[in-house]
Scaffold this active site. Structure first.
Site, PDB file in Angstrom:
ATOM      1  N   PHE A 171      49.282  36.114  38.147  1.00 51.70           N
ATOM      2  CA  PHE A 171      49.460  37.328  38.943  1.00 51.70           C
ATOM      3  C   PHE A 171      50.193  38.422  38.189  1.00 51.70           C
ATOM      4  O   PHE A 171      50.049  39.600  38.507  1.00 51.70           O
ATOM      5  CB  PHE A 171      50.239  37.010  40.228  1.00 51.70           C
ATOM      6  CG  PHE A 171      51.693  36.650  39.991  1.00 51.70           C
ATOM      7  CD1 PHE A 171      52.668  37.635  39.827  1.00 51.70           C
ATOM      8  CD2 PHE A 171      52.100  35.322  39.946  1.00 51.70           C
ATOM      9  CE1 PHE A 171      53.993  37.304  39.596  1.00 51.70           C
ATOM     10  CE2 PHE A 171      53.429  34.983  39.731  1.00 51.70           C
ATOM     11  CZ  PHE A 171      54.384  35.978  39.556  1.00 51.70           C
ATOM     12  N   LYS A 195      38.707  33.239  37.016  1.00 53.24           N
ATOM     13  CA  LYS A 195      39.376  32.912  38.269  1.00 53.24           C
ATOM     14  C   LYS A 195      40.758  33.568  38.212  1.00 53.24           C
ATOM     15  O   LYS A 195      41.705  33.027  37.660  1.00 53.24           O
ATOM     16  CB  LYS A 195      39.499  31.396  38.437  1.00 53.24           C
ATOM     17  CG  LYS A 195      39.568  30.901  39.889  1.00 53.24           C
ATOM     18  CD  LYS A 195      40.719  31.468  40.714  1.00 53.24           C
ATOM     19  CE  LYS A 195      42.038  30.845  40.356  1.00 53.24           C
ATOM     20  NZ  LYS A 195      43.152  31.358  41.247  1.00 53.24           N
ATOM     21  N   SER A 248      52.454  28.923  34.624  1.00 51.37           N
ATOM     22  CA  SER A 248      53.665  28.115  34.497  1.00 51.37           C
ATOM     23  C   SER A 248      53.371  26.816  33.747  1.00 51.37           C
ATOM     24  O   SER A 248      52.230  26.350  33.707  1.00 51.37           O
ATOM     25  CB  SER A 248      54.232  27.796  35.881  1.00 51.37           C
ATOM     26  OG  SER A 248      53.358  26.942  36.591  1.00 51.37           O
ATOM     27  N   CYS A 303      56.202  36.430  30.764  1.00 49.25           N
ATOM     28  CA  CYS A 303      56.500  35.216  30.002  1.00 49.25           C
ATOM     29  C   CYS A 303      57.252  35.538  28.713  1.00 49.25           C
ATOM     30  O   CYS A 303      57.789  34.641  28.071  1.00 49.25           O
ATOM     31  CB  CYS A 303      55.222  34.450  29.691  1.00 49.25           C
ATOM     32  SG  CYS A 303      54.109  35.280  28.556  1.00 49.25           S
ATOM     33  N   GLU A 405      62.672  28.276  34.047  1.00 47.55           N
ATOM     34  CA  GLU A 405      62.265  29.669  33.966  1.00 47.55           C
ATOM     35  C   GLU A 405      62.485  30.333  35.322  1.00 47.55           C
ATOM     36  O   GLU A 405      61.913  29.911  36.331  1.00 47.55           O
ATOM     37  CB  GLU A 405      60.795  29.767  33.563  1.00 47.55           C
ATOM     38  CG  GLU A 405      60.304  31.194  33.377  1.00 47.55           C
ATOM     39  CD  GLU A 405      58.862  31.251  32.907  1.00 47.55           C
ATOM     40  OE1 GLU A 405      58.530  32.182  32.162  1.00 47.55           O
ATOM     41  OE2 GLU A 405      58.075  30.359  33.285  1.00 47.55           O
TER      42      GLU A 405
END
Length: 521
Positions: A171, A195, A248, A303, A405
């Protein structure tokens, strides 16, 4: 089917609703050259700045995903055999359309992710740079040729497409990360199924519309929105040859293991805990300015966000924290359309709760909350998913907030006494995505870049994201797979090498039998 002229931010028609309720828009799929809203289930899409949902995303079931794979497989032979220069021309046109429609794309990103428009423009530009690299396909796909490798024997290699490939994207970069994947895959001759994240799906559909206008044949690129059912169908489908993923670490590991167990190529980019070492000789004023953007830009939902500042010595730590505390008072956060804001909300209420829980855990485990953003409520957007900039001191490696994280606008400070201590801290962490060192000492910088166990390293560069003609990827549990994303590794990931050795013997000469291993002697 929608065209670019009538494409609105909801990318679909209204669903049937009760007359007492406002109509809810449905974000569908892009299949065989057109928008489709067919679905058996939906889920809401939120505007994170307001906390409201004005649309839903259609979630594909296994049957629909299977249909899309079949469409892509049927489109593959003709696209594979299309001359590479013609495939590259589609990318040239696509780049032009991306630039012409940048404002619309940034609006879609802002509506569903909450990213401030200037940040969305930066995301899009980094994506466009990957399209630019893909335009060079006639050069990087031409292979290698060697004449007379043996008596009258020639040899050459070709880079051939895999077939139907898939990408699963997060996202936090609704445009950039898909642009890391499908331009290279498509220009190499593959058909691609995307996707995207169901939390921010509309930008991907608009990208598909632009590709169609650029001249891409129907079926070569599809967008399928969905949840775990759609993902698992792609991972297990025997006709999907490769899967690329960004997200993730727990999901990345699942994607990698599942895909490879099904015989597919896979590159799965996972989480991060990016450290910045602040040496005593660093320009502290510039360090502080740099840290503000690297830690809090895009609400820390990157990230490559710098989430840990490792100060060498208490004196350095005290100065950095005091300057950060003063500068953080000036930061503005709020609605995506206001260019004066530095960053926006988090993606969902659930993610906001998670980030706040990390801050609370740090406090409970003995850290000091220097600047607390947990009660952030911008005027007029009190129901949005906001967490303000947060600064935490006295963090130790055993704390939950350090080990995991956070993915929010939270900067933690760890105090160590030597550069070697700082490097050991970084090398011991399970993640190895990005890191940097702030220093004026060339010897220290050279030692750091040579010995740090991290995939992407900066020297006085807080976000060392490689340019499009290099490749992006981390070490350790930040990457599952052998190849990085985009750039030269992207070419290798989306193609397979075929080497041909050819000889035309004379029909006038009868050759002797030969049973020994052929050599050039």
């Amino acid at each position: 089917m929608n065209t670019l002229e009538n494409f609105d931010s909801n990318t679909s028609a209204n669903t049937d609703t009760d007359s007492s309720q406002q109509a809810i828009k449905v974000v569908g799929h892009f299949i065989d050259g057109g928008l489709v809203t067919k679905t058996t289930k939906k889920q809401p899409v939120y505007n994170p700045a307001t906390g409201e949902s004005t649309k839903e995303v259609a979630l594909a079931d296994a049957e629909l995903v299977n249909q899309v794979v079949e469409i892509a497989e049927q489109a593959f032979p003709l696209w594979r055999d299309t001359p590479v220069i013609k495939r590259a021309r589609v990318m040239f046109k696509f780049k032009q359309l991306l630039e012409e429609n940048a404002d619309k794309l940034c609006q879609l990103i802002g509506e569903e992710h909450g990213k401030i428009c200037h940040d969305a423009k930066g995301e899009l530009q980094r994506g466009i740079e990957n399209v630019e690299y893909a335009c060079g396909a006639p050069e990087f796909l031409k292979g290698e040729y060697s004449k007379n490798v043996g008596p009258d024997i020639d040899s050459w290699s070709e880079f051939q497409p895999l077939g139907v490939v898939a990408g699963i994207t997060p996202f936090n970069f609704p445009a950039m990360v898909p642009l890391w994947m499908f331009p290279m895959a498509i220009v190499c001759g593959n058909c691609f199924i995307l996707k995207p994240s169901e939390k921010a799906p509309s930008a991907a559909l608009f990208l598909a519309e632009l590709l169609k206008q650029a001249g891409l044949p129907d079926g070569v690129f599809s967008v399928v929105n969905g949840d775990k059912e759609a993902v698992d169908t792609l991972l297990h489908h025997p006709k999907i040859q490769a899967v690329s993923f960004v997200g993730s670490t727990p999901i990345a590991e699942y994607i990698y293991r599942t895909a490879t167990a099904s015989g597919k190529r896979c590159q799965a980019l996972g989480g991060a805990k990016n450290h910045a070492i602040i040496m005593p000789d660093a320009d502290i004023d510039n360090v502080v300015t740099s840290l503000l953007g690297a830690a809090f830009g895009s609400s820390g939902e990157r990230c490559m966000a710098l989430s840990v500042a490792v100060a060498i010595g208490d004196e350095v730590a005290d100065v950095v924290i005091e300057k950060l505390k003063q500068e953080m008072k000036q930061l503005k956060f709020g609605h995506y359309a206001d260019e004066r804001n530095d960053f926006g909300p988090l993606i969902t209420q659930a993610h906001k709760d998670k980030v706040q829980a990390f801050i609370q855990s740090a406090e409970q485990q003995g850290a000091k909350i220097v600047v607390d953003g947990r009660d952030a409520k911008p005027a007029g957007y009190e129901n949005g998913f906001f967490v303000g900039p947060t600064l935490i001191d006295q963090v130790s490696p055993d704390m939950t907030s350090y080990q995991q994280e956070i993915f929010g606008p939270v900067l933690q400070v760890i105090r160590v006494q030597t550069m070697q201590d700082a490097m050991q801290l970084i090398n011991d962490h399970e993640y190895g995505n990005g890191t940097c060192i702030y220093t004026r000492d060339g010897e220290a910088a050279r030692y750091f870049t040579s010995n740090i166990q991290v995939g992407m390293v900066g020297v006085n560069v807080p976000l060392p994201v490689p340019v499009a003609y290099h490749s992006f990827g981390g070490w350790k549990r930040s990457l599952f797979g052998d190849l990085y994303a985009y750039g030269p590794d992207g070419v290798r990931f989306y193609t397979r090498r075929k080497t041909i050795t050819q000889r035309w013997p004379s029909t006038q000469v009868r050759e002797a039998k030969q049973f020994a291993m052929p050599t050039l002697n």
